[in-house]
Design a protein around this motif. Structure first.
Motif, PDB file in Angstrom:
ATOM      1  N   ILE A  12       0.846   6.379  -9.129  1.00 49.44           N
ATOM      2  CA  ILE A  12       2.332   6.102  -8.871  1.00 49.44           C
ATOM      3  C   ILE A  12       3.226   7.048  -8.368  1.00 49.44           C
ATOM      4  O   ILE A  12       4.201   6.574  -7.596  1.00 49.44           O
ATOM      5  CB  ILE A  12       2.314   4.932 -10.701  1.00 49.44           C
ATOM      6  N   SER A  16       5.525   5.678  -5.701  1.00 50.72           N
ATOM      7  CA  SER A  16       6.766   5.280  -5.312  1.00 50.72           C
ATOM      8  C   SER A  16       7.592   7.042  -4.135  1.00 50.72           C
ATOM      9  O   SER A  16       9.186   6.902  -3.911  1.00 50.72           O
ATOM     10  CB  SER A  16       6.943   5.537  -6.841  1.00 50.72           C
ATOM     11  N   ARG A  20       9.792   5.861  -1.304  1.00 52.94           N
ATOM     12  CA  ARG A  20      11.454   5.975  -1.236  1.00 52.94           C
ATOM     13  C   ARG A  20      11.661   7.520  -0.089  1.00 52.94           C
ATOM     14  O   ARG A  20      12.404   6.979   0.629  1.00 52.94           O
ATOM     15  CB  ARG A  20      11.345   7.239  -2.507  1.00 52.94           C
ATOM     16  N   ARG A  94      11.957  -7.966 -10.795  1.00 56.72           N
ATOM     17  CA  ARG A  94      11.457  -6.654 -11.895  1.00 56.72           C
ATOM     18  C   ARG A  94      10.922  -7.645 -13.009  1.00 56.72           C
ATOM     19  O   ARG A  94      10.084  -7.845 -13.628  1.00 56.72           O
ATOM     20  CB  ARG A  94      11.716  -5.674 -12.297  1.00 56.72           C
ATOM     21  N   PHE A 107       1.500  -2.312 -10.152  1.00 56.47           N
ATOM     22  CA  PHE A 107       2.577  -1.060  -9.572  1.00 56.47           C
ATOM     23  C   PHE A 107       3.124  -1.918  -8.802  1.00 56.47           C
ATOM     24  O   PHE A 107       3.390  -2.783  -8.034  1.00 56.47           O
ATOM     25  CB  PHE A 107       1.982  -0.055  -8.597  1.00 56.47           C
ATOM     26  N   ILE A 108       5.023  -1.905  -9.425  1.00 55.46           N
ATOM     27  CA  ILE A 108       5.912  -2.978  -8.894  1.00 55.46           C
ATOM     28  C   ILE A 108       6.589  -2.840  -8.529  1.00 55.46           C
ATOM     29  O   ILE A 108       7.226  -1.011  -9.302  1.00 55.46           O
ATOM     30  CB  ILE A 108       5.696  -4.222  -9.960  1.00 55.46           C
ATOM     31  N   ARG A 109       7.333  -3.018  -7.384  1.00 56.03           N
ATOM     32  CA  ARG A 109       8.365  -2.049  -6.494  1.00 56.03           C
ATOM     33  C   ARG A 109       9.142  -2.797  -5.651  1.00 56.03           C
ATOM     34  O   ARG A 109       8.910  -3.016  -5.443  1.00 56.03           O
ATOM     35  CB  ARG A 109       7.329  -1.015  -4.978  1.00 56.03           C
TER      36      ARG A 109
ATOM     37  N   SER B  50       7.369   3.180 -18.036  1.00 58.80           N
ATOM     38  CA  SER B  50       6.427   3.208 -17.571  1.00 58.80           C
ATOM     39  C   SER B  50       7.114   2.939 -15.511  1.00 58.80           C
ATOM     40  O   SER B  50       6.648   2.886 -14.861  1.00 58.80           O
ATOM     41  CB  SER B  50       4.841   2.281 -17.482  1.00 58.80           C
ATOM     42  N   SER B  51       8.070   1.463 -15.732  1.00 58.98           N
ATOM     43  CA  SER B  51       8.658   0.594 -14.806  1.00 58.98           C
ATOM     44  C   SER B  51       9.847   2.523 -13.860  1.00 58.98           C
ATOM     45  O   SER B  51      10.139   1.766 -12.857  1.00 58.98           O
ATOM     46  CB  SER B  51       9.975  -0.362 -14.987  1.00 58.98           C
ATOM     47  N   ILE B  53       9.052   4.918 -13.667  1.00 55.05           N
ATOM     48  CA  ILE B  53       8.113   6.030 -13.298  1.00 55.05           C
ATOM     49  C   ILE B  53       7.532   4.781 -11.903  1.00 55.05           C
ATOM     50  O   ILE B  53       7.936   5.676 -10.375  1.00 55.05           O
ATOM     51  CB  ILE B  53       7.003   6.784 -13.533  1.00 55.05           C
ATOM     52  N   GLN B  54       7.719   3.897 -11.193  1.00 57.09           N
ATOM     53  CA  GLN B  54       6.859   3.179 -10.814  1.00 57.09           C
ATOM     54  C   GLN B  54       7.775   2.713  -9.252  1.00 57.09           C
ATOM     55  O   GLN B  54       8.119   2.219  -8.348  1.00 57.09           O
ATOM     56  CB  GLN B  54       6.903   1.681 -10.980  1.00 57.09           C
ATOM     57  N   GLU B  55       9.307   2.786 -10.087  1.00 51.94           N
ATOM     58  CA  GLU B  55      10.728   3.014  -9.101  1.00 51.94           C
ATOM     59  C   GLU B  55      11.036   4.185  -8.791  1.00 51.94           C
ATOM     60  O   GLU B  55      11.971   3.917  -7.877  1.00 51.94           O
ATOM     61  CB  GLU B  55      11.883   1.880  -9.680  1.00 51.94           C
ATOM     62  N   ASP B  56      10.567   4.709  -9.273  1.00 53.27           N
ATOM     63  CA  ASP B  56      10.706   6.168  -8.739  1.00 53.27           C
ATOM     64  C   ASP B  56      12.664   6.535  -8.691  1.00 53.27           C
ATOM     65  O   ASP B  56      13.315   6.965  -8.042  1.00 53.27           O
ATOM     66  CB  ASP B  56      10.366   6.464  -7.314  1.00 53.27           C
TER      67      ASP B  56
END
Ligand SMILES: Nc1nc2c(ncn2[C@@H]2O[C@H](COP(=O)(O)OP(=O)(O)O)[C@@H](O)[C@H]2O)c(=O)[nH]1
Ligand SMILES: [Mg+2]
Lengths: 321, 134
Positions: A12, A16, A20, A94, A107-109, B50-51, B53-56
């Protein structure tokens, strides 16, 4: 190709960061995308569009849950607008999905539009590829929902869900924005509210008048009650999930999936051509000062945009002209 | 043309549900040109890590008014480190007594802002201390 391997293994953090790098237009990111491209094309992609506040993020949350119950891994791409004044963005989709934050199968982005029109981000196509290559079974894409021209999602999704809410004047606005035509499934959301029946009847009447789509798919209307009543909500989401599945099966059995794939591929090629041909030429015109000189010429009426563009094409695109 | 943007997350760990401060902060970060991911109230350290990391994100801003910061803030740092994301800067805000601050710094929280700190002081700190990616 170290990053490519990590992506395929479902890492992940690497995924991510790659997303980016794509958002930030870092040149190396393109190499990685090239590398993972052969591993894409397996995931089912579902788009969710509709006005802000219609309940899109809440629906996505419900769909994540429904898919996890069936042991399917999920990717979510949630797009929110960039402020044209500051370049910043508040990405708040989110909030509604945080119960899944710790689930390694989800996996939420969040993505900001960064000035791109059409309700998505320029990076969304590649971000879908990244999640696809990670092996996600289904990818849910939530668009911004400002209404106008928000049809770009059809270039990426197998199934597009248009979310409407009673009493918001949505119906007319959506028709105006040309958003009705893109729906494979309609959701009448917050149907505990007054006007849900009316909205549903209006939609049916509209569908009755519309020409039958290719393959004979008539978009079903799914009513979803109150997300604050978990059991009811879950049941309604179950119905929506079933319709999504039916639509996908329909695409496969009627072979329309080939058409969608072709449309998606064309769009992607178009974008790639634009960035490989137009962008370098523009960058050069900017850095050599040629662009400014051209603008001066236009202001003095010494030439016109069309002739100048043709001149540039003759100079750099000899083969085509 | 490539352009790096700062991504930050604003999260509210703990049980108190007053997120006005966190929302104001999120808005102020947006106005500073950052991309801000807001995760809402009642977040556990595991959800926050964990959010992030997922959102960088480059930075996590934790806001806590309940006094549970002593445990919650260091826990976020620890979880980020355990998951290979120790490079994400963590800062905290809220009603935090002076005697707790040193312990939080020792635990890896990079800055602490108490109520009443002007918002641009926080933004300036971030701009100075969080370098955009290469
Ligand atoms: N009454 C009612 N409110 C809902 C329902 N679903 C979502 N909401 C609320 O509508 C607001 C917007 O929801 P959100 O999912 O963020 O909408 P989005 O902007 O389309 O993503 C939130 O305050 C939700 O709590 C519902 O089924 N019924
Ligand atoms: Mg939303």
């Amino acid at each position: 190709m170290e990053i490519g391997k990590k992506i395929k293994a479902g890492d992940i953090r690497a995924a991510s960061r790659l997303i980016r790098d794509i958002e930030d237009s870092i040149p190396e990111a393109k190499f990685t995308i090239k590398h993972i491209f052969p591993y894409t094309g397996k995931a089912q992609v579902v788009g969710i569009t509709g006005s802000p506040g219609a309940g899109k993020s809440t629906l996505v949350d419900g769909l994540v849950e429904a898919n996890r119950k069936r042991n399917r891994t999920v990717g979510v791409l949630a797009v929110d607008p960039t402020s044209p004044f500051t370049g910043g963005a508040t990405l708040g989709d989110r909030i509604r999905m945080q119960r899944h934050a710790e689930d390694p199968g989800v996996f939420i982005r969040s993505l900001a539009t960064r000035g791109s029109l059409g309700g998505l981000s320029k990076a969304v196509g590649d971000a879908i590829h990244v999640m696809d290559a990670m092996g996600k079974d289904i990818i849910l894409v939530e668009t911004v929902g400002t209404g106008q021209q928000e049809v770009e999602i059809i270039n990426y999704a197998h199934t597009v869900i248009v979310v409407l809410v009673p009493g918001m004047g949505d119906e007319i606005q959506a028709i105006k924005a040309g958003i009705m035509e893109i729906a494979d499934i309609f959701v009448v959301n917050k149907s505990d509210r007054e006007g849900a029946g009316k909205l549903q009847r209006e939609l049916m009447a509209m569908l009755d008048m519309s020409p039958v789509a290719a393959g004979g798919w008539r978009p079903p209307i799914v009513t979803i009650g109150n997300s604050f009543k978990p059991e009811e909500f879950e049941q309604d989401i179950g119905k929506l999930s079933a319709r999504i599945h039916e639509h996908y099966e329909f695409l496969v059995s009627s072979d329309l999936i080939g058409d969608r794939l072709r449309r998606k591929t064309m769009h992607e090629l178009n974008e790639a051509l634009r960035s490989s041909i137009l962008e370098p030429v523009l960058n050069m015109l900017v850095s050599t000062g040629e662009l400014d000189r051209m603008v001066e010429k236009l202001l003095k009426k010494e030439s016109d945009p069309c002739s100048l563009a043709e001149e540039v094409a003759r100079k750099y695109l000899q083969e085509c002209i | 043309m490539s352009e790096r943007k700062l991504r930050v997350m604003v999260a509210k760990p703990g049980l108190d549900g007053h997120d006005r401060g966190a929302r104001v902060l999120a808005r102020c970060f947006r106005d500073a040109g950052f991309e801000v991911i807001y995760t809402g109230c009642h977040q556990t350290p595991a959800q926050i890590a964990s959010s992030a990391i997922q959102e960088d994100v480059d930075l996590v801003g934790l806001s806590c008014l309940s006094g549970a910061h002593r445990y919650l803030f260091p826990q976020v740092v620890k979880l980020l480190q355990e998951n290979g994301a120790g490079d994400i800067t963590v800062i905290g805000g809220g009603i935090i007594p002076d005697q707790d601050c040193q312990k939080l710094y020792d635990a890896g929280i990079k800055a602490i802002f108490t109520p009443g700190t002007p918002l641009d002081v926080i933004v300036d700190w971030i701009k100075k201390n969080v370098k955009p990616l290469e």
